[in-house]
Design a protein around this motif. Structure first.
Motif, PDB file in Angstrom:
ATOM      1  N   LYS A 163      33.621  39.287  53.445  1.00  0.00           N
ATOM      2  CA  LYS A 163      34.509  40.250  52.786  1.00  0.00           C
ATOM      3  C   LYS A 163      35.938  39.719  52.707  1.00  0.00           C
ATOM      4  CE  LYS A 163      32.070  44.610  53.441  1.00  0.00           C
ATOM      5  NZ  LYS A 163      32.134  45.987  53.983  1.00  0.00           N
ATOM      6  N   ALA A 164      36.381  39.039  53.756  1.00  0.00           N
ATOM      7  CA  ALA A 164      37.740  38.484  53.742  1.00  0.00           C
ATOM      8  C   ALA A 164      37.854  37.367  52.708  1.00  0.00           C
ATOM      9  CB  ALA A 164      38.104  37.959  55.127  1.00  0.00           C
ATOM     10  N   LEU A 165      36.836  36.509  52.627  1.00  0.00           N
ATOM     11  CA  LEU A 165      36.855  35.428  51.640  1.00  0.00           C
ATOM     12  C   LEU A 165      36.741  35.982  50.225  1.00  0.00           C
ATOM     13  CD1 LEU A 165      34.622  32.792  53.466  1.00  0.00           C
ATOM     14  CD2 LEU A 165      37.067  32.609  53.011  1.00  0.00           C
ATOM     15  N   ALA A 166      35.936  37.025  50.055  1.00  0.00           N
ATOM     16  CA  ALA A 166      35.803  37.644  48.730  1.00  0.00           C
ATOM     17  C   ALA A 166      37.130  38.234  48.278  1.00  0.00           C
ATOM     18  CB  ALA A 166      34.723  38.724  48.764  1.00  0.00           C
ATOM     19  N   ALA A 167      37.826  38.904  49.178  1.00  0.00           N
ATOM     20  CA  ALA A 167      39.119  39.492  48.828  1.00  0.00           C
ATOM     21  C   ALA A 167      40.112  38.419  48.394  1.00  0.00           C
ATOM     22  CB  ALA A 167      39.673  40.277  50.018  1.00  0.00           C
ATOM     23  N   LEU A 168      40.109  37.287  49.097  1.00  0.00           N
ATOM     24  CA  LEU A 168      41.003  36.193  48.743  1.00  0.00           C
ATOM     25  C   LEU A 168      40.611  35.581  47.400  1.00  0.00           C
ATOM     26  CD1 LEU A 168      43.302  34.261  49.368  1.00  0.00           C
ATOM     27  CD2 LEU A 168      41.714  32.917  50.775  1.00  0.00           C
ATOM     28  N   ALA A 169      39.318  35.339  47.207  1.00  0.00           N
ATOM     29  CA  ALA A 169      38.856  34.783  45.933  1.00  0.00           C
ATOM     30  C   ALA A 169      39.261  35.679  44.772  1.00  0.00           C
ATOM     31  CB  ALA A 169      37.336  34.596  45.964  1.00  0.00           C
ATOM     32  N   HIS A 170      39.132  36.978  44.960  1.00  0.00           N
ATOM     33  CA  HIS A 170      39.419  37.917  43.874  1.00  0.00           C
ATOM     34  C   HIS A 170      40.914  38.038  43.596  1.00  0.00           C
ATOM     35  CE1 HIS A 170      35.260  39.786  44.928  1.00  0.00           C
ATOM     36  NE2 HIS A 170      35.164  38.631  44.275  1.00  0.00           N
ATOM     37  N   GLU A 171      41.735  37.750  44.611  1.00  0.00           N
ATOM     38  CA  GLU A 171      43.181  37.672  44.369  1.00  0.00           C
ATOM     39  C   GLU A 171      43.494  36.621  43.314  1.00  0.00           C
ATOM     40  OE1 GLU A 171      46.008  37.149  47.521  1.00  0.00           O
ATOM     41  OE2 GLU A 171      44.786  38.353  48.904  1.00  0.00           O
ATOM     42  N   TYR A 172      42.727  35.543  43.342  1.00  0.00           N
ATOM     43  CA  TYR A 172      42.942  34.430  42.407  1.00  0.00           C
ATOM     44  C   TYR A 172      42.002  34.506  41.203  1.00  0.00           C
ATOM     45  CZ  TYR A 172      46.110  32.179  45.685  1.00  0.00           C
ATOM     46  OH  TYR A 172      47.180  31.888  46.492  1.00  0.00           O
ATOM     47  N   ASN A 173      41.282  35.630  41.102  1.00  0.00           N
ATOM     48  CA  ASN A 173      40.407  35.875  39.958  1.00  0.00           C
ATOM     49  C   ASN A 173      39.324  34.807  39.821  1.00  0.00           C
ATOM     50  OD1 ASN A 173      39.613  37.534  37.798  1.00  0.00           O
ATOM     51  ND2 ASN A 173      40.702  36.247  36.312  1.00  0.00           N
ATOM     52  N   VAL A 174      38.793  34.370  40.960  1.00  0.00           N
ATOM     53  CA  VAL A 174      37.685  33.412  40.963  1.00  0.00           C
ATOM     54  C   VAL A 174      36.546  33.996  41.789  1.00  0.00           C
ATOM     55  CG1 VAL A 174      39.193  31.421  40.664  1.00  0.00           C
ATOM     56  CG2 VAL A 174      38.538  32.130  42.983  1.00  0.00           C
ATOM     57  N   PRO A 175      35.325  33.523  41.582  1.00  0.00           N
ATOM     58  CA  PRO A 175      34.183  34.077  42.308  1.00  0.00           C
ATOM     59  C   PRO A 175      34.005  33.484  43.705  1.00  0.00           C
ATOM     60  CG  PRO A 175      33.430  32.438  40.741  1.00  0.00           C
ATOM     61  CD  PRO A 175      34.911  32.597  40.506  1.00  0.00           C
ATOM     62  N   LEU A 176      33.424  34.300  44.576  1.00  0.00           N
ATOM     63  CA  LEU A 176      32.898  33.812  45.848  1.00  0.00           C
ATOM     64  C   LEU A 176      31.433  33.484  45.620  1.00  0.00           C
ATOM     65  CD1 LEU A 176      33.260  33.307  48.910  1.00  0.00           C
ATOM     66  CD2 LEU A 176      32.482  35.668  49.273  1.00  0.00           C
ATOM     67  N   VAL A 177      31.077  32.230  45.826  1.00  0.00           N
ATOM     68  CA  VAL A 177      29.704  31.752  45.639  1.00  0.00           C
ATOM     69  C   VAL A 177      29.112  31.492  47.017  1.00  0.00           C
ATOM     70  CG1 VAL A 177      28.219  30.023  44.565  1.00  0.00           C
ATOM     71  CG2 VAL A 177      30.378  30.680  43.461  1.00  0.00           C
ATOM     72  N   ALA A 178      27.983  32.111  47.326  1.00  0.00           N
ATOM     73  CA  ALA A 178      27.393  31.993  48.657  1.00  0.00           C
ATOM     74  C   ALA A 178      25.949  31.530  48.575  1.00  0.00           C
ATOM     75  CB  ALA A 178      27.472  33.324  49.396  1.00  0.00           C
TER      76      ALA A 178
END
Length: 391
Positions: A163-178
């Motif tokens: 969730k923390a990584l997703a929030a950061l990724a979305h700040e930069y408008n990029v996806p979190l890929v897992a």
């Protein structure tokens, strides 16, 4: 419906003419159309109908529909291997001048893909400690195309805060890929944890007994243009779609995955606790153990089960080789989540082509043996490991 019911009772896209209970295997390359207009509609995507089995096949589509029903993904694409799922995903997101923010802790071929293969095409790898959000943030910029990670790293067994990584990724408008291969998607929701694109090696839990190679891309519809690029560019131009026979086998595997996984995960915890009692074993690394540093985070994100992979550390590489050579029941083989328990020395095999310095930077140790736990009676497996250690 619950996930187990969806795995069995997802309806066919079209009713079978003979009323088959199992999706037939459509072993065909091409499909006949009633009219030229029908053909044009299928080829241009105006209607969903198979036109050529390199990009669409009814048997493969059925597996994709099952996974879509279970995960809530907007789109699912089945690929020829887990690495095909990862490479096609990253190729769809990246371009020359872009960068991928990721960890040094990941499967050897994935690491090589990002740090070597994609780098040759002008994509910059940015390696960091994904447990440190401030460090991750320091590497993000307007050219970042995604954050990529494994939910439990192989073989380091590290668990980051999704969730923390997703929030950061979305700040930069990029996806979190897992890459979520280590915990089946039937057990938790990557979507609810903020993951935008989920990739899985379906060779593992889904195939059920290491019968077939496959991979899955689950697109949650939050990355603009990604689904279209996967369908209209990657499948057409790279040609790594799953074959119909594999899809048939993995659809059957998906039906029994929940039952097999419950036994495998219970087996792994039981064996991990017993291995902790052996003095020859210096460390048992399994996030299901309550004293594991990642136990709380893993339980919070993935629930009460912790997968069927663990590692053990012995006193030396020589001790690892001797133990592996002495095994009689446990198989000396790569792969994960077979019905059989498997043992491998990652540093000399999966990471064998990396230098000593590169392995050290990835925390891949000469003293580590990776175990994939199967469906055998774990007392038998424990006794085999005991005798292999010379006890």
């Amino acid at each position: 419906m619950k996930n187990q019911t969806k795995a069995i009772d997802t309806p066919f896209g079209k009713s079978d003419v003979y009323g088959s209970l199992s999706m037939p295997v459509y072993h065909t390359a091409a499909y006949e159309f009633e009219t030229a207009a029908d053909m044009a509609d299928a080829f241009t995507g105006r209607v969903i109908a198979p036109d050529y089995s390199r990009v669409m096949n009814p048997t493969v589509m059925y597996l994709e529909d099952k996974v879509k029903a279970i995960t809530g993904a907007s789109n699912v694409v089945a690929m020829s291997s887990g690495m095909a799922a990862i490479s096609n995903t990253l190729m769809a997101l990246a371009a020359a001048g872009k960068n991928i923010v990721t960890s040094r802790h990941m499967f050897g071929n994935t690491f090589a893909l990002i740090t070597d293969s994609l780098k040759r095409f002008g994509v910059e790898p940015r390696l960091c400690n994904l447990l440190d959000i401030d460090e991750v943030r320091s590497l993000m910029d307007e050219n970042t195309c995604c954050i990529f990670l494994e939910i439990i790293t192989n073989p380091q067994m590290e668990v980051a805060d999704l969730k923390a990584l997703a929030a950061l990724a979305h700040e930069y408008n990029v996806p979190l890929v897992a890459d979520t291969t280590v915990i089946p998607f039937t057990q938790f929701s990557a979507k609810e944890l903020g993951v935008d694109i989920e990739v899985v090696s379906s060779t593992k839990y889904l195939s059920g007994g290491a019968t077939t190679l496959g991979g899955l891309i689950m697109d949650y519809g939050t990355t603009r243009g990604f689904g279209q690029r996967i369908k209209n560019e990657m499948l057409f131009n790279f040609g790594a779609y799953m074959t119909p026979h594999v899809a048939y086998m993995q659809s059957l595997g998906l039906e029994t995955l929940d039952a097999r996984y419950r036994v495998q995960s219970q087996n792994t915890l039981y064996l991990a606790k017993k291995l902790c009692t052996l003095p020859q074993i210096k460390k048992v690394n399994y996030v299901g153990l309550e004293d594991n540093p990642y136990h709380a985070m893993a339980e919070k994100q993935f629930g009460k089960t912790a997968g069927a992979m663990m590692t053990i550390d012995l006193e030396s590489k020589e001790a690892c080789f001797a133990m592996i050579n002495n095994l009689k029941l446990v198989r000396r083989a790569t792969n994960l989540f077979d019905n059989k328990t498997l043992a491998i020395h990652p540093a000399s095999t999966i990471f064998g082509n990396f230098s000593d310095q590169e392995r050290a930077a990835m925390d891949v140790l000469d003293t580590t043996v990776r175990l994939s736990i199967g469906l055998e009676d774990m007392d038998d497996v424990f006794e085999d490991i005991c005798q292999a250690l010379g006890r």
